[in-house]
Design a protein around this motif. Structure first.
Motif, short mmCIF file in Angstrom:
data_model
loop_
_atom_site.label_atom_id
_atom_site.label_comp_id
_atom_site.label_asym_id
_atom_site.label_seq_id
_atom_site.Cartn_x
_atom_site.Cartn_y
_atom_site.Cartn_z
N CYS A 1 -3.12 -0.34 -2.66
CA CYS A 1 -4.05 1.16 -1.58
C CYS A 1 -4.30 1.79 -3.48
O CYS A 1 -5.64 2.82 -2.90
N SER B 1 -7.66 -3.80 -4.89
CA SER B 1 -8.13 -3.63 -3.57
C SER B 1 -8.93 -4.46 -2.28
O SER B 1 -9.64 -4.94 -2.60
N TYR B 2 -7.99 -5.07 -1.80
CA TYR B 2 -8.57 -5.80 -0.36
C TYR B 2 -9.20 -5.32 0.57
O TYR B 2 -9.82 -6.20 1.35
N LEU B 3 -9.57 -3.74 0.86
CA LEU B 3 -10.24 -3.02 1.35
C LEU B 3 -11.58 -2.70 1.09
O LEU B 3 -11.67 -2.17 1.32
N THR C 1 -6.09 -8.62 8.53
CA THR C 1 -7.33 -9.61 8.06
C THR C 1 -6.47 -10.08 6.65
O THR C 1 -6.49 -11.77 7.00
N CYS D 1 1.62 -3.45 4.22
CA CYS D 1 1.15 -3.02 2.75
C CYS D 1 2.39 -2.11 2.64
O CYS D 1 2.98 -1.16 3.14
N GLU E 1 -12.32 0.78 0.94
CA GLU E 1 -12.36 1.85 2.11
C GLU E 1 -10.85 2.72 1.24
O GLU E 1 -10.56 3.07 3.15
N GLU E 2 -9.95 2.26 0.46
CA GLU E 2 -9.07 2.18 1.10
C GLU E 2 -8.29 4.15 0.82
O GLU E 2 -7.80 5.01 1.90
N HIS F 1 -2.69 -6.82 -3.84
CA HIS F 1 -3.06 -6.27 -3.44
C HIS F 1 -2.61 -4.78 -3.67
O HIS F 1 -1.43 -4.38 -3.61
N ARG G 1 -5.11 -2.74 8.93
CA ARG G 1 -6.11 -3.36 8.71
C ARG G 1 -5.75 -4.49 7.70
O ARG G 1 -6.24 -6.07 8.15
N LEU G 2 -5.12 -4.23 7.31
CA LEU G 2 -4.88 -5.05 5.86
C LEU G 2 -3.54 -6.98 6.25
O LEU G 2 -3.65 -7.82 6.26
N ARG H 1 -3.88 1.50 7.24
CA ARG H 1 -5.26 1.20 6.49
C ARG H 1 -4.01 -0.18 6.55
O ARG H 1 -4.38 -1.63 6.57
#
Length: 353
Positions: free
Chosen positions: A287, A317-319, A338, A343, A322-323, A285, A334-335, A331
């Motif tokens: 951002c 991006s793992y988001l 989940t 990060c 939405e990053e 990942h 959330r990372l 950020r």
């Protein structure tokens, strides 16, 4: 993490160890924006959430804005957007696999019928709401394996089984599985190991999470589903259920390596389910990602989002896009929730939020 077949290199990139982030993908050549890096078509286990089963095609994940799909497979319980997708599902499996899906669907129908007849006793309160420890998980699964061994022995005995044994088997076969979604995910994982050894070998290469259950109830749901499968699957699959390795492995790899199955419009606002594509899981990942991903049916395609020089790590991006709408704290929170990490990418490590 390795590509299907154990590869760690293509003509464009190499998978290798990277400090603090396990293994990552690094460019071996200079790449122009838009370069296709990889196509992941190795879906190993997935689930379309129960509430979307009538609206999302089981084969290609097509979605028609909440409308019911036109093709329903009354034997296996799935809906499809077309006859071609229905045929594709059946072509993917042999008779043992199709019998398994039919058995799982029949059991879910029986569960639905019981629900119509009236609610059962209220479930006991969760006395251990904390995330189960490794010891608790191992003890619970060890006990489950012993029970599964009994179930398998009774099924193997057939006509020679005693009345008491047959009653115990019937109890297991009619066991109420609290989560249809867990049962479906486990079934897909079990059938992948049975019919696609190369895909299963790839899932073994993914990062393992020893404590993948967030609550005691989630752990119990997986165990209940395991025992239920031991009671209903065709005999050819019983050797894969003699231990819990298959289902424990699927969960321990999925928890940090799955991809959400979302709508392809509206920025993916609708979340239909999730799946594990092992060869898609080797991208780390960032951002500020330099690789973008898109799903077409069951396949993920990864493309260079910009010019990328040789030697640079390739990151997604793992988001889910939405990053740029989240600040640094959001950020990271959330990372961490989940994906289980804080990060420290180039963007988050700099003074820019």
């Amino acid at each position: 993490m390795a590509l299907i077949g154990g590869q760690t290199q293509t003509e464009l990139f190499t998978i290798r160890e990277t400090p603090g982030a396990g293994r990552g993908v690094f460019a071996d050549v200079d790449m122009a924006a838009g370069t296709t890096l990889w196509r992941a078509d190795d879906l190993t286990a997935h689930v379309v959430l129960r509430e979307y089963r009538g609206e999302v095609c089981w084969e290609c994940f097509g979605y028609n804005r909440g409308r019911k799909l036109p093709v329903r497979d009354a034997t296996h319980g799935f809906t499809f957007c077309s006859a071609a997708c229905a045929a594709g599902f059946k072509a993917r499996y042999d008779e043992v696999c199709l019998q398994t899906w039919a058995a799982v669907y029949q059991s879910s129908q029986a569960r639905a019928q019981k629900a119509k007849e009236g609610p059962g006793p209220a479930p006991a309160g969760d006395e251990t709401p904390a995330k189960p420890t490794g010891q608790v998980i191992n003890e619970a699964w060890d006990s489950a394996v012993a029970t599964a061994a009994f179930i398998i022995d009774v099924r193997t005995a057939g006509a020679k089984a005693t009345k008491a044994q047959k009653r115990a088997l019937q109890l297991a076969a009619t066991r109420v599985v609290p989560s249809t979604d867990v049962l479906t995910f486990q079934t897909h994982a079990l059938l992948t190991r049975y019919i696609s050894p190369s895909h299963w070998a790839a899932i073994l290469s993914l990062a393992d999470e020893p404590c993948p259950y967030t609550t005691q109830q989630e752990l119990q749901d997986h165990i209940t589903a395991y025992l239920h499968l031991a009671a209903i699957v065709p005999p050819a699959l019983l050797p894969l259920l003699a231990t819990a390795d298959t289902l424990r492995t699927a969960k321990s790899r999925e928890v940090h390596n799955s991809f959400g199955i979302r709508s392809l419009e509206d920025a993916g606002s609708e979340f239909f389910g999730y799946g594990c594509w092992p060869s898609a899981s080797f991208f780390n990942h960032s951002c500020r990602p330099n690789v973008r991903r898109r799903r077409t049916g069951r396949v993920w395609t990864f493309e260079a989002a910009c010019e990328i020089p040789s030697g640079r790590q390739l990151c997604i991006s793992y988001l889910n896009g939405e990053e740029d709408a989240l600040d640094l704290a959001e950020r990271r929170a959330r990372l961490c929730k989940t994906w289980g990490f804080s990060c420290a990418c180039e963007r988050c490590g700099s003074s820019q939020s």
